[in-house]
Scaffold this motif. Structure first.
Motif, PDB file in Angstrom:
ATOM      1  N   ASP A  75       0.813  -1.224   0.000  1.00 22.13           N
ATOM      2  CA  ASP A  75       0.000   0.000   0.000  1.00 22.13           C
ATOM      3  C   ASP A  75       0.842   1.267   0.000  1.00 22.13           C
ATOM      4  OD1 ASP A  75       0.989  -0.025   2.552  1.00 22.13           O
ATOM      5  OD2 ASP A  75      -0.953  -0.198   3.547  1.00 22.13           O
ATOM      6  N   GLY A  76       2.162   1.162   0.225  1.00 20.75           N
ATOM      7  CA  GLY A  76       2.995   2.345   0.090  1.00 20.75           C
ATOM      8  C   GLY A  76       3.014   2.887  -1.318  1.00 20.75           C
ATOM      9  N   ILE A  77       2.715   2.020  -2.310  1.00 15.15           N
ATOM     10  CA  ILE A  77       2.641   2.440  -3.712  1.00 15.15           C
ATOM     11  C   ILE A  77       1.308   3.128  -3.987  1.00 15.15           C
ATOM     12  CG2 ILE A  77       2.624   1.642  -6.101  1.00 15.15           C
ATOM     13  CD1 ILE A  77       5.354   1.416  -4.865  1.00 15.15           C
ATOM     14  N   THR A  78       0.219   2.478  -3.640  1.00 14.85           N
ATOM     15  CA  THR A  78      -1.099   3.021  -3.981  1.00 14.85           C
ATOM     16  C   THR A  78      -1.478   4.222  -3.120  1.00 14.85           C
ATOM     17  OG1 THR A  78      -2.120   1.404  -2.497  1.00 14.85           O
ATOM     18  CG2 THR A  78      -1.902   0.798  -4.814  1.00 14.85           C
ATOM     19  N   GLU A  79      -0.907   4.334  -1.917  1.00 19.75           N
ATOM     20  CA  GLU A  79      -1.268   5.436  -1.028  1.00 19.75           C
ATOM     21  C   GLU A  79      -0.261   6.579  -1.087  1.00 19.75           C
ATOM     22  OE1 GLU A  79      -1.821   3.850   2.861  1.00 19.75           O
ATOM     23  OE2 GLU A  79      -3.529   2.598   2.277  1.00 19.75           O
ATOM     24  N   ARG A  80       0.542   6.632  -2.114  1.00 18.07           N
ATOM     25  CA  ARG A  80       1.469   7.753  -2.321  1.00 18.07           C
ATOM     26  C   ARG A  80       0.656   9.028  -2.514  1.00 18.07           C
ATOM     27  NH1 ARG A  80       6.196  10.259  -1.591  1.00 18.07           N
ATOM     28  NH2 ARG A  80       7.388  10.715  -3.486  1.00 18.07           N
ATOM     29  N   ARG A  81       0.976  10.093  -1.730  1.00 20.21           N
ATOM     30  CA  ARG A  81       0.159  11.305  -1.711  1.00 20.21           C
ATOM     31  C   ARG A  81       0.953  12.540  -2.096  1.00 20.21           C
ATOM     32  NH1 ARG A  81      -4.751  10.917   0.848  1.00 20.21           N
ATOM     33  NH2 ARG A  81      -5.162   8.961   1.953  1.00 20.21           N
ATOM     34  N   GLU A  82       0.234  13.459  -2.709  1.00 18.54           N
ATOM     35  CA  GLU A  82       0.726  14.812  -2.964  1.00 18.54           C
ATOM     36  C   GLU A  82      -0.395  15.760  -2.571  1.00 18.54           C
ATOM     37  OE1 GLU A  82       2.935  18.127  -4.027  1.00 18.54           O
ATOM     38  OE2 GLU A  82       3.566  16.056  -3.734  1.00 18.54           O
ATOM     39  N   GLY A  83      -0.300  16.289  -1.327  1.00 19.69           N
ATOM     40  CA  GLY A  83      -1.390  17.111  -0.821  1.00 19.69           C
ATOM     41  C   GLY A  83      -2.616  16.249  -0.591  1.00 19.69           C
ATOM     42  N   SER A  84      -3.719  16.617  -1.191  1.00 21.33           N
ATOM     43  CA  SER A  84      -4.957  15.857  -1.042  1.00 21.33           C
ATOM     44  C   SER A  84      -5.098  14.776  -2.114  1.00 21.33           C
ATOM     45  CB  SER A  84      -6.165  16.807  -1.102  1.00 21.33           C
ATOM     46  OG  SER A  84      -6.183  17.491  -2.358  1.00 21.33           O
ATOM     47  N   ARG A  85      -4.202  14.738  -3.104  1.00 21.00           N
ATOM     48  CA  ARG A  85      -4.269  13.730  -4.172  1.00 21.00           C
ATOM     49  C   ARG A  85      -3.586  12.444  -3.728  1.00 21.00           C
ATOM     50  NH1 ARG A  85      -1.872  14.138  -8.848  1.00 21.00           N
ATOM     51  NH2 ARG A  85      -0.063  15.258  -7.984  1.00 21.00           N
ATOM     52  N   MET A  86      -4.110  11.298  -4.178  1.00 22.52           N
ATOM     53  CA  MET A  86      -3.506  10.003  -3.893  1.00 22.52           C
ATOM     54  C   MET A  86      -3.447   9.214  -5.195  1.00 22.52           C
ATOM     55  SD  MET A  86      -4.474   7.185  -0.957  1.00 22.52           S
ATOM     56  CE  MET A  86      -6.003   6.651  -1.725  1.00 22.52           C
ATOM     57  N   LEU A  87      -2.339   8.474  -5.371  1.00 20.20           N
ATOM     58  CA  LEU A  87      -2.186   7.706  -6.609  1.00 20.20           C
ATOM     59  C   LEU A  87      -3.320   6.710  -6.768  1.00 20.20           C
ATOM     60  CD1 LEU A  87      -0.452   6.985  -9.072  1.00 20.20           C
ATOM     61  CD2 LEU A  87       0.818   5.392  -7.612  1.00 20.20           C
ATOM     62  N   GLY A  88      -3.569   5.873  -5.759  1.00 17.51           N
ATOM     63  CA  GLY A  88      -4.703   4.953  -5.758  1.00 17.51           C
ATOM     64  C   GLY A  88      -4.565   3.807  -6.741  1.00 17.51           C
ATOM     65  N   ASP A  89      -5.562   2.906  -6.714  1.00 18.12           N
ATOM     66  CA  ASP A  89      -5.565   1.735  -7.600  1.00 18.12           C
ATOM     67  C   ASP A  89      -5.714   2.151  -9.056  1.00 18.12           C
ATOM     68  OD1 ASP A  89      -5.312   0.093  -5.384  1.00 18.12           O
ATOM     69  OD2 ASP A  89      -7.484  -0.139  -5.135  1.00 18.12           O
ATOM     70  N   ASP A  90      -6.561   3.168  -9.297  1.00 17.50           N
ATOM     71  CA  ASP A  90      -6.784   3.595 -10.681  1.00 17.50           C
ATOM     72  C   ASP A  90      -5.525   4.215 -11.270  1.00 17.50           C
ATOM     73  OD1 ASP A  90      -9.364   2.716 -10.439  1.00 17.50           O
ATOM     74  OD2 ASP A  90     -10.189   4.708  -9.954  1.00 17.50           O
ATOM     75  N   GLY A  91      -4.832   5.020 -10.471  1.00 19.87           N
ATOM     76  CA  GLY A  91      -3.602   5.626 -10.979  1.00 19.87           C
ATOM     77  C   GLY A  91      -2.542   4.592 -11.263  1.00 19.87           C
TER      78      GLY A  91
END
Length: 873
Positions: free
Chosen positions: A808-824
């Motif tokens: 989850d360190g990959i999918t939960e990578r954040r920039e402010g309020s944005r998150m990479l997520g499963d779709d990203g």
């Protein structure tokens, strides 16, 4: 009234503290207030440290100059911190603790200070008063002939005030009435102290009552006039006896700017007279000091020895000051002697110069050749006769003054009396100047130690700590420095670092120290003299000189005589050793040295001792950090598989990044291992939390998976038994998300997978046409429930397909309020068609790192498997 201002803002980073110190130092230097720089720098350093290091906010520093003070304000954006109650006693705490001293230092050093609050800011300010012009004793002398008195016009008024033995006014003349506005009947019988505004002279305890008891005194103070204003006056006091024999004091007072009327002019040399041998008419104070008196201690001492030599027509003179415990005398000034060699040399008081084997008594030596060693300072100088007298203040020995001549029998008791009389008059001025120098050195030392503590606290690297220790001592405290370290109680001291102010001398110095036995690791605090380096250098230089002359070996060796002699000169002075003691154990020694015949001042040794205590703690912290880091890294490496096996027909790539400084593994883990012929197990998991408890679950999971899988258990049975093992850990247990599967490469180029996804991010499948789909179904995570009903899913990877497994360190990578997520993640994977497994993993990691500017806050693991298919014919 504000006459100047300067402001700057500093970011919440460690280097801002040093930048703020430089800003305040440069500002006050530019304003011409060098006297308060040390105090201002120390206070600013503590307050900015509180803001940018401990509170973690930016700091705004504002310097304001008024008519008689400088005010410095430090504000931050953390107003919630509480402050000590000002009425409570000030407790500075341990000098080695990291913080919390800012407001206590303000209370100790500043004239005024305070704390102001707003909704978003907290402001701490302190005010340092600008020093006034020094007042106090100027000159004093005997009565002068009328023709030598200064001339004055009719407008100069001299107030004549007589004071009885109780300090009460008995006489008040007309000029006094005119100057101060009081009639004589209004002041007669009242103490002079009721009218005097006495500005205490810094460094002395003399007050107006004390000055009235002196036989003669001249200086400045103020008189409060009838209107309540303070009139600055210059006064001359003379203590006399009245007709009844009772002591009284006559005070002559003029306006401050008219002091020349009362100041005694300098006397020229008294003409020789055959009928008069009286030498008491000359004022020793005038002979010694002249006008104006030097402002600094070194200048005052040098002027003293020069005037002493001239007064007694000597060939040389010297002045020694006593240490605080009065057990040793330290050479501080000389003329006609090799001062560069003798400066700061020390001799014992009780076996010093003098007939009574003590520097506390005047002494005359008619011929030093008859009593060799009586005055060690003059050994080898060619001086034959010498007179020495003590300098005393309130009965306490403060120094010794001596005059010497090359001829014997030059001095008698008469010269000793003249020199003693002069020494008595100069002793107080010398002691005041010495105390002022000590105070300035103390404040400078405090600033030095604050900066040194900042530097030492800024690193946990052992080698960098050693380098900082040496660089802080050279050349500030010593000419060269060597640091010895001790690994453990059974180890010998090891020469770890050598530094000389001349870089070309370092190699020769290191070679010399490597050939001699290190100093003994004695835990006794304080500096002790170590003679071995100077002796070894002297012997090496002697051997080189003999070889160069063909007396001790081949002359070809003489090419090394230059560096050998240079090294001998570099270490030929005093060498001292200070133990590095941390946690009641000697961990090393700090060795400081001077060049030929130079010695350390006691104040420098005390400062070096303070530094050694801080350096020892920093060095031991670096050692402990290195040891624990090595242990941690060794344990961490044991939690990861040593290497990945080659899987026939399947490309495998793993990328692992642990969050945190110095970490090689965190709560995430991965594994790929053979189970039986043609079958391989793979896993990727994430343990909740960090630290030893998470690492324990990581190790348990990795080893349990291998053991159970090789025992023939299927995926659900493996995970159910692992779940029970985690729950058996009790309070130490941590829940675990885990993707576990078994892989069977097929002869047609495909691969069959059986997987169980227990609470973990779902694996993604990338087909050759670029479509991305989840490749499993979610199931409960491990370490939470006792009874788990898990099931296994069987799927096939076709040739050219890629399986991507992440934490989850990959999918939960954040920039402010944005998150990479499963779709990203799926979008990035869709662009990887045709890439190898290694290229897919690298592109995913690069996209994750570029998604946010900040460093990752969580562990990240990527496991990619690609089935390339059968090679074409």
């Amino acid at each position: 009234m504000i006459t100047a201002r300067a402001a700057a803002t500093f970011e919440p980073v460690g280097r801002s503290v040093a930048t703020a110190r430089s800003f305040v130092r440069d500002t006050l230097q530019g304003w011409g207030h060098a006297d308060i720089i040390d105090d201002a720098v120390v206070l600013t350093s503590e307050l900015v440290t509180n803001a940018v290091v401990h509170a973690g906010t930016s700091a705004e520093v504002l310097c304001l100059r008024g008519d008689d003070h400088v005010r410095i304000e430090v504000s931050d954006r953390y107003p919630e911190r509480e402050i000590p109650i000002q009425s409570s006693p000030i407790n500075m705490g341990s000098p080695d603790r990291e913080g919390g001293r800012g407001l206590q230092l303000c209370a100790a050093l500043a004239g005024r200070w305070g704390v102001d609050y707003s909704a978003t800011h907290k402001l701490v300010w302190f005010q340092l008063d600008l020093p006034e012009r020094s007042v106090g004793t100027r000159t004093a002398g005997p009565a002068l002939p009328t023709d030598l008195l200064p001339l004055a016009d009719d407008h100069v008024r001299v107030a004549v005030v007589q004071i009885d033995k109780t300090g009460a006014i008995t006489s008040w003349n007309e000029d006094a009435e005119h100057l101060f506005g009081y009639a004589a009947e209004l002041v007669t019988g009242k103490p002079l102290t009721d009218f005097a505004a006495w500005p205490h002279t810094p460094g002395t305890s003399t007050g107006i009552a004390d000055a009235l008891l002196l036989s003669r005194w001249e200086g400045s103070y103020g008189i409060r006039d009838a209107n309540g204003r303070v009139a600055p006056v210059y006064a001359s006091h003379l203590r006399v006896r009245d007709t009844d024999g009772e002591p009284s004091t006559v005070c002559l007072l003029v306006r401050e700017h008219e002091r020349a009327v009362l100041q005694t002019p300098l006397r020229g040399p008294a003409p020789d007279s055959a009928g008069h041998s009286d030498s008491q008419g000359a004022d020793p104070f005038e002979v010694f000091i002249g006008s104006p008196a030097p402002d600094d201690l070194d200048g005052l001492l040098q002027r003293t020895v020069e005037r002493a030599r001239d007064m007694l027509d000597g060939d040389s003179a010297f002045l020694l000051l006593a240490t605080d415990d009065e057990t040793e005398l330290e050479v501080r000034a000389s003329t006609g002697l090799p001062s560069a060699r003798q400066r700061f040399a020390r001799v014992p008081v009780e076996v010093g110069p003098g007939r009574y084997s003590s520097a506390r008594m005047p002494a005359v030596h008619e011929d030093l050749t008859q009593v060799p060693g009586a005055v060690p300072l003059l050994n080898g100088t060619g001086m034959r006769s010498v007179v020495t007298v003590p300098l005393k203040v309130e009965g306490r020995l403060t120094g010794s003054l001596g005059v010497a001549a090359e001829a014997p029998d030059r001095y008698s008791n008469e010269e000793a009396l003249r020199l003693q009389f002069a020494a008595d008059r100069i002793a107080l001025a010398v002691e005041s100047a010495r105390l002022g120098e000590l105070e300035k050195l103390r404040r400078g030392s405090l600033s030095f130690l604050v900066e040194a503590s900042d530097l030492l606290a800024g690193t946990l690297d052992r080698d960098q700590t050693l380098a900082l220790m040496a660089q802080m001592t050279v050349p500030t405290l010593a000419t060269w420095c060597a640091v010895y370290t001790i690994a453990d109680q059974a180890s010998d001291p090891y020469l770890s670092y050598v530094l000389h102010e001349d870089e070309e001398r370092i190699d020769g110095l290191k070679a010399l120290l490597s050939k001699i036995a290190p100093p003994d690791p004695v835990p006794t605090p304080g500096a002790r003299v170590w003679a071995a380096p100077a002796e070894a250098a002297h012997e090496a230089a002697l051997r080189s000189s003999m070889r160069s002359l063909g007396l001790g070996g081949p002359a070809s060796v003489s090419s090394g005589i230059g560096p050998t002699l240079q090294t001998a000169a570099a270490v030929g002075g005093e060498t001292v050793v200070l133990p590095l003691v941390a946690r009641n154990r000697v961990i090393g020694m700090l060795t400081l040295g001077k060049p030929t015949d130079e010695h350390f001042r006691q104040e420098i040794l005390e400062l070096a001792e303070d530094l050694s205590r801080r350096a020892a703690l920093a060095l031991d912290n670096a050692r402990l950090y290195s040891e624990r880091m090595a242990i941690s890294q060794s344990l961490q490496r044991s939690l990861l598989p040593p290497e990945l096996p080659d899987v026939p027909g399947v490309e495998v790539e793993v990328i692992y990044r642990a969050a945190g400084e110095g970490n090689e593994v965190g709560g995430d883990f991965y594994d790929l291992f053979p189970i039986r012929d043609g079958a391989y197990g793979f896993a990727i998991g994430d343990v909740c939390g960090t630290g030893p408890e998470a690492a324990a679950v990581t190790g348990l999971a990795r080893h349990a998976l291998r053991l159970l899988a090789r025992e023939g258990f299927g995926g659900p049975a493996v995970l159910e038994r692992l779940n029970a093992a985690i729950l058996d850990e009790g309070a130490r247990s941590r829940f675990l998300t885990l993707l576990y599967g078994e892989l069977w490469p097929q002869e047609d180029g495909s691969a069959i997978l059986k997987m169980v996804c227990a609470g973990h991010p779902l694996p993604l499948r990338l087909r050759q046409d670029g479509t991305v789909v989840p490749f499993a179904e979610p199931q409960p995570l491990l370490g939470v429930m006792d009874d788990l009903e898990l099931y296994e899913q069987t799927m096939t990877l076709d040739p050219g397909d890629v399986l991507l497994c992440v934490t989850d360190g990959i999918t939960e990578r954040r920039e402010g309020s944005r998150m990479l997520g499963d779709d990203g993640l799926a979008e990035v994977l869709s662009t990887c068609t045709g890439l190898t497994a290694g290229a897919v993993a690298a592109r995913i990691m690069r996209a994750v790192e570029r998604f946010a500017a900040d460093a990752p806050s969580d562990d990240m693991a990527i496991l990619t498997m690609r089935v390339p298919g059968l090679p074409h014919d």
